[in-house]
Design a protein around this motif. Structure first.
Motif, short mmCIF file in Angstrom:
data_model
loop_
_atom_site.label_atom_id
_atom_site.label_comp_id
_atom_site.label_asym_id
_atom_site.label_seq_id
_atom_site.Cartn_x
_atom_site.Cartn_y
_atom_site.Cartn_z
N GLU A 125 0.76 -1.24 -0.12
CA GLU A 125 -0.57 0.06 -0.24
C GLU A 125 0.94 1.24 0.13
N ASN A 129 1.09 3.75 -3.21
CA ASN A 129 0.55 5.48 -2.95
C ASN A 129 1.60 6.27 -3.56
N LEU A 160 -2.29 -6.93 -0.31
CA LEU A 160 -3.45 -5.77 -0.28
C LEU A 160 -5.23 -6.17 -0.72
N ARG A 164 -8.91 -2.63 0.66
CA ARG A 164 -7.76 -0.98 1.16
C ARG A 164 -7.60 -0.97 -0.80
N LEU A 165 -7.64 -1.84 -1.53
CA LEU A 165 -6.82 -1.71 -2.63
C LEU A 165 -7.74 -0.15 -3.61
N LEU A 168 -7.24 3.52 -2.61
CA LEU A 168 -4.91 4.20 -3.09
C LEU A 168 -6.04 5.15 -4.14
#
Length: 272
Positions: A125, A129, A160, A164-165, A168
């Motif tokens: 992550e 980012n 991931l 949470r993906l 991004l």
């Protein structure tokens, strides 16, 4: 010892479209490359592409790549215009992105930037980012926003989660097109189904030239068992095909043709 873990190869691909690929070769060592059946399959995979991002090259001598290149005909379709290693001042990347700008055989898009990344599973992550900062740096340096971000992002499964993906920066910022879908499987093992390897397009001209994007199932294409395929890699290559020209207008239907004719006839003096 620092190994050249990622290489950009210019290769003789297909004639109809321009194919750009990324492939995690799973620790490509000299001893691995020296195995005849492994080399044969690697060559068949790489030769399909015009540009190949080859990751996990762990050969300080460079001999493994020399063996590969001896088996491949070099392509004159493109050449490197410029390149640099991203200056990771905050030490966010385990492997700093090596960015390259290529000529592209299209009047619509005369040059194209590739931004490869192989994330570490422990910080997927954070690195993805930080890839947005690389995008901004490239945009400012070369005054271009037409680029392809690609490689083994580890962007799925335990590395991931999909929740949470979606958070991004490369997902929330407008303009980024993820062309390898979240439901794609880029792994060789039948026991896993993960979209680790990705291709992301940015820039209107680049996106308009998109023809196709997919993971290349080389075991199925080459008739390999899972065991044989795992001698090559546990990843499928991912690839994107770009047209050399923007798609033309769709053909007019009969109703549209009749309407156009009615509009033109008075100007041509063919009706009273």
């Amino acid at each position: 010892m620092h190994y050249p873990a990622m290489l950009l190869l210019l290769l003789p691909g297909g004639a109809e479209a321009f194919r750009i690929c990324a492939f995690n070769g799973q620790r490509l060592t000299l001893s691995k490359a020296a195995r005849e059946h492994v080399m044969d399959t690697f060559v068949r995979i790489l030769a399909r592409c015009d540009i190949m991002v080859l990751q996990e090259v762990v050969d300080a001598s460079g001999s493994a790549i020399s063996l590969l290149l001896r088996e491949l005909n070099r392509s004159h379709k493109t050449q490197v215009l410029d390149s640099y290693v991203y200056e990771d001042t905050d030490d966010l990347f385990a492997r700093e992105p090596f960015v390259a700008q290529f000529t592209f055989p299209s009047k619509v898009l005369p040059s194209l930037v590739l931004v490869p990344l192989h994330t570490t599973p422990k910080a997927v992550e954070e690195e993805l980012n930080a890839l947005y900062d690389v995008f901004l740096d490239v945009s400012q340096r070369w005054q271009s926003q037409d680029m392809i971000l690609l490689g083994d992002f580890n962007a799925d499964c335990a590395s991931l989660p999909k929740k949470r993906l979606g958070e991004l920066v490369l997902r929330t910022q407008a303009g980024f097109q993820w062309v390898i879908g979240d439901e794609e499987d880029t792994t060789v093992r039948a026991s896993t189904r993960c979209a680790y390897d990705r291709v992301v397009l940015h820039g209107g001209r680049c996106q308009r030239l998109l023809r196709s994007a997919a993971a290349f199932n080389f075991p199925r294409s080459f008739g390999l068992t899972e065991e044989e395929a795992l001698n090559i890699s546990d990843h499928y290559p991912v690839e994107v095909e770009l047209n050399r020209a923007a798609p033309g207008l769709p053909p007019l239907g009969l109703a549209a043709l009749l309407l156009l004719l009615l509009l033109l006839l008075p100007r041509l003096g063919l009706v009273a």
